[in-house]
Motif scaffolding. Structure first.
Motif: not given
Length: 73
Positions: A2-4, A9-10
Motif C-alpha cells: 500500500t506504499w503510495t 508505479l503499478g
C-alpha cells in the motif's frame, strides 16, 4: 503493497513496459552520453514521466469509458 509510490508505479506499469525500450535511442538522438547509474536514474525518471503522461492523457480517459459498455458474457 500500500506504499503510495509503489501503487503509482503499478498504475502506470503498462506504460513503463511499453516506453522503456525507447529511452536509450532518445538519449543517443539527443546526444546525452550518460551511462552507468546516472544514466539508469535519468532513464528511469524519463520513462516514469512518459508513462505518467500516457496514463493521464490516454489510458485513464479510455478506461473511464468502460462504464458505457456491458460485459458480453
Amino acid at each position: 503493497m500500500t506504499w503510495t509510490p509503489l501503487v503509482y508505479l503499478g498504475r502506470v506499469s503498462y506504460g513503463l513496459y511499453v516506453y522503456h525500450p525507447f529511452v536509450p535511442p532518445v538519449f543517443r538522438w539527443a546526444g546525452i552520453g550518460v551511462t552507468g547509474a546516472v544514466g539508469f536514474l535519468i532513464g528511469a525518471a524519463l520513462t516514469v514521466g512518459v508513462a505518467s503522461l500516457s496514463w493521464f492523457a490516454f489510458e485513464h480517459p479510455l478506461n473511464s469509458l468502460k462504464r458505457h459498455f456491458r460485459d458480453p458474457r
